[in-house]
Design an enzyme around this catalytic site. Sequence first.
Site, PDB file in Angstrom:
ATOM      1  N   SER A   1       0.680  -7.928   1.552  1.00 22.06           N
ATOM      2  CA  SER A   1      -0.223  -6.880   2.008  1.00 22.06           C
ATOM      3  C   SER A   1      -1.165  -6.445   0.878  1.00 22.06           C
ATOM      4  O   SER A   1      -1.892  -7.283   0.340  1.00 22.06           O
ATOM      5  CB  SER A   1       0.582  -5.714   2.578  1.00 22.06           C
ATOM      6  OG  SER A   1      -0.250  -4.795   3.242  1.00 22.06           O
ATOM      7  N   GLN A   2      -1.162  -5.171   0.478  1.00 24.84           N
ATOM      8  CA  GLN A   2      -1.990  -4.780  -0.659  1.00 24.84           C
ATOM      9  C   GLN A   2      -1.672  -5.659  -1.861  1.00 24.84           C
ATOM     10  O   GLN A   2      -2.578  -6.089  -2.595  1.00 24.84           O
ATOM     11  CB  GLN A   2      -1.753  -3.318  -1.022  1.00 24.84           C
ATOM     12  CG  GLN A   2      -2.486  -2.900  -2.294  1.00 24.84           C
ATOM     13  CD  GLN A   2      -2.160  -1.484  -2.735  1.00 24.84           C
ATOM     14  OE1 GLN A   2      -2.984  -0.589  -2.576  1.00 24.84           O
ATOM     15  NE2 GLN A   2      -0.978  -1.278  -3.282  1.00 24.84           N
TER      16      GLN A   2
ATOM     17  N   ASP B   1      -0.316  -9.606  13.669  1.00 30.57           N
ATOM     18  CA  ASP B   1      -0.544  -8.595  12.640  1.00 30.57           C
ATOM     19  C   ASP B   1      -1.762  -7.749  13.008  1.00 30.57           C
ATOM     20  O   ASP B   1      -2.898  -8.235  13.015  1.00 30.57           O
ATOM     21  CB  ASP B   1      -0.774  -9.284  11.286  1.00 30.57           C
ATOM     22  CG  ASP B   1      -0.786  -8.311  10.109  1.00 30.57           C
ATOM     23  OD1 ASP B   1      -0.892  -7.091  10.344  1.00 30.57           O
ATOM     24  OD2 ASP B   1      -0.682  -8.786   8.962  1.00 30.57           O
TER      25      ASP B   1
ATOM     26  N   HIS C   1       2.875  -7.880  10.639  1.00 32.42           N
ATOM     27  CA  HIS C   1       2.497  -7.708   9.241  1.00 32.42           C
ATOM     28  C   HIS C   1       3.540  -8.269   8.282  1.00 32.42           C
ATOM     29  O   HIS C   1       3.233  -8.535   7.115  1.00 32.42           O
ATOM     30  CB  HIS C   1       2.247  -6.228   8.961  1.00 32.42           C
ATOM     31  CG  HIS C   1       1.524  -5.971   7.682  1.00 32.42           C
ATOM     32  ND1 HIS C   1       0.349  -6.615   7.346  1.00 32.42           N
ATOM     33  CD2 HIS C   1       1.814  -5.147   6.627  1.00 32.42           C
ATOM     34  CE1 HIS C   1      -0.065  -6.200   6.155  1.00 32.42           C
ATOM     35  NE2 HIS C   1       0.807  -5.306   5.700  1.00 32.42           N
TER      36      HIS C   1
ATOM     37  N   TYR D   1       0.822  -1.214   0.000  1.00 34.79           N
ATOM     38  CA  TYR D   1       0.000   0.000   0.000  1.00 34.79           C
ATOM     39  C   TYR D   1       0.853   1.259   0.000  1.00 34.79           C
ATOM     40  O   TYR D   1       1.756   1.422   0.827  1.00 34.79           O
ATOM     41  CB  TYR D   1      -0.903  -0.023   1.233  1.00 34.79           C
ATOM     42  CG  TYR D   1      -2.003   1.014   1.240  1.00 34.79           C
ATOM     43  CD1 TYR D   1      -3.177   0.796   0.544  1.00 34.79           C
ATOM     44  CD2 TYR D   1      -1.877   2.189   1.970  1.00 34.79           C
ATOM     45  CE1 TYR D   1      -4.209   1.728   0.566  1.00 34.79           C
ATOM     46  CE2 TYR D   1      -2.893   3.125   1.999  1.00 34.79           C
ATOM     47  CZ  TYR D   1      -4.057   2.894   1.294  1.00 34.79           C
ATOM     48  OH  TYR D   1      -5.071   3.815   1.308  1.00 34.79           O
TER      49      TYR D   1
END
Length: 326
Positions: A186-187, A272, A301, A91
């Site tokens: 993640s993203q 996370d 994360h 992100y």
Amino acid sequence: MLTDLDRTGLAAYTSAYRAPADFDEFWAKTLAEAADFDLNPRIVEVATPLHTIDVYDVTFAGFGGHPVHAWLRVPRGHSGQLPGVVQFHGYGSGRGAAIDDLLWASAGYAHLIMDTRGQGGEHAGGATGDPAGTNGPAAPGFLTKGIAAKEDYFYRRVFTDAVRAVAVLRGLDFVDPSRVAAIGNSQGGGIALAVAGLVPDLAALFTQSPFLTDVRRATLITGTTPYLEITRYLSAHRDEVDQVFDVLSYFDGVGFAGRATAPAWFSTGLMDDICPPSTAFGAYHAYAGPKKIAVWDYNGHEAGGSADLDIVLCAFGALMVRNEES
């Protein structure tokens, strides 16, 4: 510390997400509209100090025909058709510099890393704009851009770009189109998961700490960004809760997971607080293809970090060799 369910709770957890009745119709129409634009890839070699990897600057037509940028890295002196991976970044980040992210090309893959349109102003630099960006109310960030309608939502454009990035890599004469995987953290993991649900013959998926999965639950159990953007928006638009989550239901990774059949490797950290582990498990339990998940007790994360990459490189290697021999 733990901010979500423990291992026992995660094993039993089932997401409350339900895909809208026209989910498949919406995405079929979206991708059909995008197909009206030729990919028209422009691939230009970039001079670097690297001795074992060649790097190319790639531009192709994404959603709406808009130019999307990527780096392509391939092992120098390769012969025959290579397996490939299309990577999506985290992100706010971008594709970075030409000499970043050398792992996959070093391991023998043609590696395409796609810019996420409109991002790259905070971390690794990006080069792709978002000409269709809407001007409606939004919280700072990307999660509520165009949130008033699914047709205008930011990630409709991003996921379409991603599907077309896979087509670009598959279209290269030195890449085996049957051996192309989608990967991301993640993203990027959320985008890769969407690709797995939208590209029926993808070879494999690796999604680490996936974002944009089980979104409504995420907004209720984490107070960190980026999900906090949705919370902030709804705190000011109190009467739009149902409308917002209706739009988001077309972009939730749990919906894509139920339509994906490629062999998949998931990873999550129990600590996370950005993409809580139950949201990863929501997608994992819904995933329709062969799947495995790594759970890291004392990681956040970053999940398993390089340990995940070691696992997936071995798994992808075995899978790609089997595909090549078949």
